[in-house]
Design a protein around this motif. Structure first.
Motif, PDB file in Angstrom:
ATOM      1  N   ASP A   1     -36.943  -7.436  23.016  1.00  0.00           N
ATOM      2  CA  ASP A   1     -36.612  -6.710  23.951  1.00  0.00           C
ATOM      3  C   ASP A   1     -35.615  -7.201  24.959  1.00  0.00           C
ATOM      4  OD1 ASP A   1     -39.063  -5.571  23.265  1.00  0.00           O
ATOM      5  OD2 ASP A   1     -40.317  -6.315  25.014  1.00  0.00           O
ATOM      6  N   PHE A   2     -35.349  -8.284  25.066  1.00  0.00           N
ATOM      7  CA  PHE A   2     -34.422  -8.717  26.019  1.00  0.00           C
ATOM      8  C   PHE A   2     -33.036  -8.681  25.471  1.00  0.00           C
ATOM      9  CE2 PHE A   2     -31.665 -12.450  27.620  1.00  0.00           C
ATOM     10  CZ  PHE A   2     -31.492 -12.016  28.896  1.00  0.00           C
ATOM     11  N   THR A   3     -32.727  -9.053  24.221  1.00  0.00           N
ATOM     12  CA  THR A   3     -31.566  -9.173  23.605  1.00  0.00           C
ATOM     13  C   THR A   3     -31.161  -7.704  22.857  1.00  0.00           C
ATOM     14  OG1 THR A   3     -32.896  -9.625  21.444  1.00  0.00           O
ATOM     15  CG2 THR A   3     -32.131 -11.446  22.649  1.00  0.00           C
ATOM     16  N   TYR A   4     -32.134  -7.018  22.573  1.00  0.00           N
ATOM     17  CA  TYR A   4     -31.774  -5.682  22.219  1.00  0.00           C
ATOM     18  C   TYR A   4     -31.215  -4.942  23.420  1.00  0.00           C
ATOM     19  CZ  TYR A   4     -33.111  -4.670  17.452  1.00  0.00           C
ATOM     20  OH  TYR A   4     -33.299  -4.570  16.139  1.00  0.00           O
ATOM     21  N   PHE A   5     -31.872  -4.954  24.646  1.00  0.00           N
ATOM     22  CA  PHE A   5     -31.185  -4.428  26.037  1.00  0.00           C
ATOM     23  C   PHE A   5     -29.823  -5.074  26.215  1.00  0.00           C
ATOM     24  CE2 PHE A   5     -31.079  -3.941  30.427  1.00  0.00           C
ATOM     25  CZ  PHE A   5     -31.352  -2.477  30.413  1.00  0.00           C
ATOM     26  N   LYS A   6     -29.718  -6.352  26.160  1.00  0.00           N
ATOM     27  CA  LYS A   6     -28.346  -6.906  26.426  1.00  0.00           C
ATOM     28  C   LYS A   6     -27.421  -6.442  25.426  1.00  0.00           C
ATOM     29  CE  LYS A   6     -29.273  -9.265  30.111  1.00  0.00           C
ATOM     30  NZ  LYS A   6     -28.657  -9.192  31.393  1.00  0.00           N
ATOM     31  N   LYS A   7     -27.790  -6.162  24.261  1.00  0.00           N
ATOM     32  CA  LYS A   7     -26.740  -5.701  23.118  1.00  0.00           C
ATOM     33  C   LYS A   7     -26.298  -4.136  23.239  1.00  0.00           C
ATOM     34  CE  LYS A   7     -25.583  -5.716  18.184  1.00  0.00           C
ATOM     35  NZ  LYS A   7     -24.352  -6.442  18.582  1.00  0.00           N
ATOM     36  N   PHE A   8     -27.526  -3.575  23.339  1.00  0.00           N
ATOM     37  CA  PHE A   8     -27.150  -2.151  23.332  1.00  0.00           C
ATOM     38  C   PHE A   8     -27.318  -1.211  24.820  1.00  0.00           C
ATOM     39  CE2 PHE A   8     -29.286  -3.229  19.099  1.00  0.00           C
ATOM     40  CZ  PHE A   8     -27.919  -2.855  18.283  1.00  0.00           C
TER      41      PHE A   8
ATOM     42  N   LYS B   1     -42.767  -0.873  29.967  1.00  0.00           N
ATOM     43  CA  LYS B   1     -41.455  -0.282  29.598  1.00  0.00           C
ATOM     44  C   LYS B   1     -40.254  -0.887  30.080  1.00  0.00           C
ATOM     45  CE  LYS B   1     -41.598   4.051  32.284  1.00  0.00           C
ATOM     46  NZ  LYS B   1     -40.232   3.837  33.120  1.00  0.00           N
ATOM     47  N   ASP B   2     -40.379  -1.480  31.398  1.00  0.00           N
ATOM     48  CA  ASP B   2     -39.190  -1.884  32.030  1.00  0.00           C
ATOM     49  C   ASP B   2     -39.414  -3.440  32.032  1.00  0.00           C
ATOM     50  OD1 ASP B   2     -38.155   0.473  32.875  1.00  0.00           O
ATOM     51  OD2 ASP B   2     -39.331   0.521  34.680  1.00  0.00           O
ATOM     52  N   LEU B   3     -40.331  -3.958  31.398  1.00  0.00           N
ATOM     53  CA  LEU B   3     -40.492  -5.704  31.125  1.00  0.00           C
ATOM     54  C   LEU B   3     -40.098  -6.321  29.826  1.00  0.00           C
ATOM     55  CD1 LEU B   3     -44.062  -5.879  32.928  1.00  0.00           C
ATOM     56  CD2 LEU B   3     -41.758  -5.991  34.021  1.00  0.00           C
ATOM     57  N   PHE B   4     -39.641  -7.237  29.789  1.00  0.00           N
ATOM     58  CA  PHE B   4     -39.362  -7.950  28.495  1.00  0.00           C
ATOM     59  C   PHE B   4     -40.373  -8.920  28.205  1.00  0.00           C
ATOM     60  CE2 PHE B   4     -34.753  -7.612  30.797  1.00  0.00           C
ATOM     61  CZ  PHE B   4     -34.534  -6.386  29.836  1.00  0.00           C
ATOM     62  N   ARG B   5     -40.873  -8.604  26.915  1.00  0.00           N
ATOM     63  CA  ARG B   5     -42.064  -9.306  26.752  1.00  0.00           C
ATOM     64  C   ARG B   5     -41.470 -10.758  25.965  1.00  0.00           C
ATOM     65  NH1 ARG B   5     -44.012  -5.138  22.068  1.00  0.00           N
ATOM     66  NH2 ARG B   5     -41.624  -5.040  21.827  1.00  0.00           N
ATOM     67  N   PRO B   6     -42.138 -11.912  26.273  1.00  0.00           N
ATOM     68  CA  PRO B   6     -41.634 -13.178  25.705  1.00  0.00           C
ATOM     69  C   PRO B   6     -41.967 -13.229  24.295  1.00  0.00           C
ATOM     70  CG  PRO B   6     -43.031 -13.428  27.759  1.00  0.00           C
ATOM     71  CD  PRO B   6     -43.024 -11.937  27.389  1.00  0.00           C
ATOM     72  N   GLY B   7     -40.957 -13.674  23.641  1.00  0.00           N
ATOM     73  CA  GLY B   7     -40.983 -13.920  22.177  1.00  0.00           C
ATOM     74  C   GLY B   7     -40.572 -12.612  21.342  1.00  0.00           C
ATOM     75  N   HIS B   8     -40.230 -11.729  22.159  1.00  0.00           N
ATOM     76  CA  HIS B   8     -39.707 -10.317  21.353  1.00  0.00           C
ATOM     77  C   HIS B   8     -38.390 -10.127  21.479  1.00  0.00           C
ATOM     78  CE1 HIS B   8     -43.806  -8.300  20.286  1.00  0.00           C
ATOM     79  NE2 HIS B   8     -44.274  -8.964  21.092  1.00  0.00           N
TER      80      HIS B   8
ATOM     81  N   LYS C   1     -48.184 -13.686  31.051  1.00  0.00           N
ATOM     82  CA  LYS C   1     -46.926 -14.689  30.719  1.00  0.00           C
ATOM     83  C   LYS C   1     -45.915 -14.274  31.919  1.00  0.00           C
ATOM     84  CE  LYS C   1     -47.870 -17.576  27.639  1.00  0.00           C
ATOM     85  NZ  LYS C   1     -48.008 -19.135  27.770  1.00  0.00           N
ATOM     86  N   LYS C   2     -45.219 -15.382  32.288  1.00  0.00           N
ATOM     87  CA  LYS C   2     -43.839 -14.998  33.125  1.00  0.00           C
ATOM     88  C   LYS C   2     -42.860 -14.444  32.465  1.00  0.00           C
ATOM     89  CE  LYS C   2     -44.758 -18.793  36.154  1.00  0.00           C
ATOM     90  NZ  LYS C   2     -44.187 -20.089  36.601  1.00  0.00           N
ATOM     91  N   THR C   3     -42.239 -13.422  32.955  1.00  0.00           N
ATOM     92  CA  THR C   3     -40.980 -12.469  32.462  1.00  0.00           C
ATOM     93  C   THR C   3     -40.150 -12.108  33.689  1.00  0.00           C
ATOM     94  OG1 THR C   3     -40.119 -10.955  30.805  1.00  0.00           O
ATOM     95  CG2 THR C   3     -42.123 -10.374  32.322  1.00  0.00           C
ATOM     96  N   ILE C   4     -39.205 -11.176  33.141  1.00  0.00           N
ATOM     97  CA  ILE C   4     -38.479 -10.459  34.096  1.00  0.00           C
ATOM     98  C   ILE C   4     -38.422  -9.088  33.854  1.00  0.00           C
ATOM     99  CG2 ILE C   4     -36.905 -12.644  34.882  1.00  0.00           C
ATOM    100  CD1 ILE C   4     -34.759 -11.181  32.987  1.00  0.00           C
ATOM    101  N   ASP C   5     -37.908  -8.202  34.834  1.00  0.00           N
ATOM    102  CA  ASP C   5     -37.717  -6.738  34.438  1.00  0.00           C
ATOM    103  C   ASP C   5     -36.308  -6.301  34.317  1.00  0.00           C
ATOM    104  OD1 ASP C   5     -36.616  -6.601  36.800  1.00  0.00           O
ATOM    105  OD2 ASP C   5     -38.197  -5.641  37.831  1.00  0.00           O
ATOM    106  N   ILE C   6     -36.008  -5.189  33.879  1.00  0.00           N
ATOM    107  CA  ILE C   6     -34.549  -4.845  33.701  1.00  0.00           C
ATOM    108  C   ILE C   6     -33.744  -4.950  34.720  1.00  0.00           C
ATOM    109  CG2 ILE C   6     -35.157  -3.167  31.566  1.00  0.00           C
ATOM    110  CD1 ILE C   6     -35.012  -0.959  33.651  1.00  0.00           C
ATOM    111  N   ASN C   7     -34.143  -5.216  35.886  1.00  0.00           N
ATOM    112  CA  ASN C   7     -32.983  -5.638  36.915  1.00  0.00           C
ATOM    113  C   ASN C   7     -33.306  -6.778  37.421  1.00  0.00           C
ATOM    114  OD1 ASN C   7     -32.901  -2.756  37.731  1.00  0.00           O
ATOM    115  ND2 ASN C   7     -34.881  -2.570  38.518  1.00  0.00           N
ATOM    116  N   GLY C   8     -33.985  -7.930  36.410  1.00  0.00           N
ATOM    117  CA  GLY C   8     -33.926  -9.432  36.544  1.00  0.00           C
ATOM    118  C   GLY C   8     -34.711  -9.736  37.511  1.00  0.00           C
ATOM    119  N   GLN C   9     -35.838  -8.956  38.174  1.00  0.00           N
ATOM    120  CA  GLN C   9     -36.786  -9.703  39.062  1.00  0.00           C
ATOM    121  C   GLN C   9     -37.854 -10.082  38.475  1.00  0.00           C
ATOM    122  OE1 GLN C   9     -36.254  -9.419  42.407  1.00  0.00           O
ATOM    123  NE2 GLN C   9     -34.256  -8.963  41.560  1.00  0.00           N
TER     124      GLN C   9
END
Length: 352
Positions: free
Chosen positions: A108-115, A99-106, A301-309
């Motif tokens: 998740d990352f852009t929705y979080f950045k926008k909203f 829930k705190d990770l951004f799935r690659p290809g989804h 796959k590699k990704t980051i969490d909502i804190n950028g880690q």
């Protein structure tokens, strides 16, 4: 400006999330007097629904539609039509670990950045489950077009590196891949199942044909019919490219070869894909679109969490190893919605 609505005269607004209570659509601008019942809509939803074969997701949903308004005694009233489909088979717990990770290809990352907030359960609003509303509305649009003799159908022409060479329209709905090539079908299915076994996914190419559309539909210059269709198709999740007629092959052709010659009775070719200057020519509208491999896979796959880690992620849950076959139904719906809307605009332009 919010983009949950599509169309001008025949306008739809979809709502709902993948793991919410329900998904659905409001249709505004549907003419009155159209015979419409649940079965008309359900047959299209049944073509799209998950869990129908081994090449689709294991999520089981009946996707039963309920008409809330806009229909009385079997006919549309001209008022807004509300259609709803309840979600019955959510497994939101599958997403707790990520829930705190951004799935690659989804998204998740852009929705979080926008909203600044997102529904992590199955992708929320960005989930392909949102397309239920499109398909339900498209069923209504198809009924309108059927009165005009206009037929829309799509089929798979490529899965991964397997390409179709033959065409048999009757075979499309007889196989779960929705290809029109009986010989290519086993190889396409094998490619999908191989990727699934390897915890991976594959993409594909869909061809869409719109038959019997009259000449003259389309609005120059920014609302060209092909531009509106491309916009509609590109709004479908997982679609990464669209071409009409000869498409990108036109770049390697000469004008002498690419131009569609005209006789008193018909065109001698259809490299244009059914529009000229963005207006329908009366020929079949032919377009193809590329669908990316499903982003939800079980390979780490590699990704980051909502804190950028930095983190590593495996996307659990029930997902299609290839979304292209079900995308055929969504594309038909979006094309039908576009054609009805553009025909209504055309009628208004030619009121006298």
């Amino acid at each position: 400006m919010y983009s949950n609505s599509y169309g001008e005269c025949f306008r739809i607004t979809t709502f709902g999330e993948s793991h919410g209570a329900a998904v659905g659509v409001i249709i505004d601008g549907c003419p009155s007097g159209l015979e419409l019942n649940n079965d008309d809509i359900q047959k299209e939803l049944d073509r799209r629904k998950p869990g129908q074969s081994k090449v689709s997701t294991l999520r089981k949903e009946d996707d039963m539609v309920e008409i809330l308004s806009g229909v009385f005694e079997g006919k549309t009233t001209g008022t807004p039509i509300a259609l709803i489909v309840k979600n019955m088979s959510q497994r939101s717990q599958d997403y707790n670990e990520i829930k705190d990770l951004f799935r690659p290809g989804h998204a998740d990352f852009t929705y979080f950045k926008k909203f600044g907030i997102r529904d992590y359960r199955g992708g929320g609003r960005a989930s392909a489950r949102e397309t239920i509303g499109r398909v339900a509305a498209g069923a209504v649009a198809k009924k309108i077009l059927a009165l005009k003799g206009i037929d829309i159908f799509g089929f798979i022409v490529q899965i991964e590196n397997v390409k179709a060479e033959n065409f048999d329209k009757e075979f499309i709905e007889q196989n779960p891949v929705r290809t029109a090539d009986r010989q290519a079908y086993p190889l396409m299915e094998e490619a999908i199942l191989k990727a699934k076994k390897e915890l991976d996914s594959v993409g594909g190419v869909v061809e869409l044909c719109i038959k019997n559309i009259p000449a003259g539909i389309g609005e120059p210059v920014f609302d060209r019919l092909n531009a509106r269709l491309a916009y509609a198709i590109m709004s479908i999740p997982a679609v990464k490219g669209v071409e009409f007629g000869a498409g990108f092959k036109a770049a390697s052709m000469r004008g002498n070869e690419n131009n569609d010659e005209i006789t008193p009775d018909y065109f001698l070719s259809n490299n244009s894909g059914g529009t000229l200057g963005g207006i329908s020519s009366g020929q079949d509208i032919v377009l193809r679109f590329a669908v990316k491999p499903t982003s939800s896979i079980l390979i780490p796959k590699k990704t980051i969490d909502i804190n950028g880690q930095p983190k590593e992620i495996v996307t659990k849950g029930r997902h299609d190893p290839c979304v292209a076959p079900r995308g055929v139904v969504v594309a038909e719906a979006m094309a039908a919605l576009t054609i009805v809307d553009m025909m209504m605009i055309h009628t208004g332009r030619n009121i006298i």
